[in-house]
Scaffold this active site. Structure first.
Site, PDB file in Angstrom:
ATOM      1  N   GLY A 160       0.747  -1.372   0.008  1.00  0.00           N
ATOM      2  CA  GLY A 160       0.005   0.002   0.050  1.00  0.00           C
ATOM      3  C   GLY A 160       0.968   1.173  -0.065  1.00  0.00           C
ATOM      4  N   THR A 161       0.540   2.162  -0.772  1.00  0.00           N
ATOM      5  CA  THR A 161       1.271   3.406  -1.083  1.00  0.00           C
ATOM      6  C   THR A 161       1.399   4.387   0.481  1.00  0.00           C
ATOM      7  OG1 THR A 161      -0.620   4.621  -1.808  1.00  0.00           O
ATOM      8  CG2 THR A 161       0.871   3.264  -3.268  1.00  0.00           C
ATOM      9  N   ASP A 162       0.140   4.292   1.252  1.00  0.00           N
ATOM     10  CA  ASP A 162       0.311   5.089   2.543  1.00  0.00           C
ATOM     11  C   ASP A 162       1.224   5.108   3.299  1.00  0.00           C
ATOM     12  OD1 ASP A 162      -2.023   6.816   1.924  1.00  0.00           O
ATOM     13  OD2 ASP A 162      -3.294   5.182   2.171  1.00  0.00           O
TER      14      ASP A 162
END
Length: 161
Positions: free
Chosen positions: A81-83
């Site tokens: 996930g990019t977060d």
């Protein structure tokens, strides 16, 4: 050369649940994605977890680190996930493994029209074969070292710190 591809979840692997009207996790899209990509380099897919990266904690990061340490391959692509990709990349970068580790993900889920997931995976697989050992982030055609990357939430892209 062969690749190890680690799935950890993130937007890349989210499914649209039409009953609930939201994105969540079912099975990983990666077997289908890898077949569609017609990847000719030998690749082993390992699903570590399927969670939103905002739900990741230190125990999840240690699971990912152990998977990298135990992988016989010297080139590893991690779908994340990019977060919180940067936070996990810091853990693996600080471990200083003698492997080329490339993180990638997606801003739009694979199964949604206009997704960047398919391109990002192909780009990361190529990068993992070409980059020197170390920990890197490969998103939307750019490569960043683990210690010099952040997500620009307003623009929806990764940039240097």
């Amino acid at each position: 050369m062969s690749l190890r591809i680690l799935a950890t979840g993130g937007t890349f692997d989210k499914h649209y649940n039409e009953i609930a009207g939201k994105l969540d996790f079912a099975e990983s899209h990666l077997p289908e994605v890898l077949q569609r990509a017609r990847l000719t380099v030998p690749a082993t897919l390992e699903v570590c977890m399927l969670i939103d990266s905002l739900d990741m904690d230190d125990s999840h990061r240690q699971t990912i680190l152990k998977a990298c340490q135990n992988a016989p391959e010297k080139a590893i692509v991690i779908i994340h996930g990019t977060d919180t990709m940067r936070e996990t990349a810091e853990v693996l970068g600080a471990a200083n493994l003698d492997k080329t580790i490339v993180f990638t993900g997606a801003m739009i889920p694979y199964e949604v029209a206009g997704s960047d997931a398919f391109f990002n995976l192909g780009f990361a697989c190529a990068a993992a074969q070409l980059l020197p050992p170390g920990c890197h982030v490969a998103m939307n055609g750019k490569i960043f070292p683990w210690h010099d990357v952040k997500k620009d939430r307003q623009a929806g892209v990764f940039i240097n710190k």
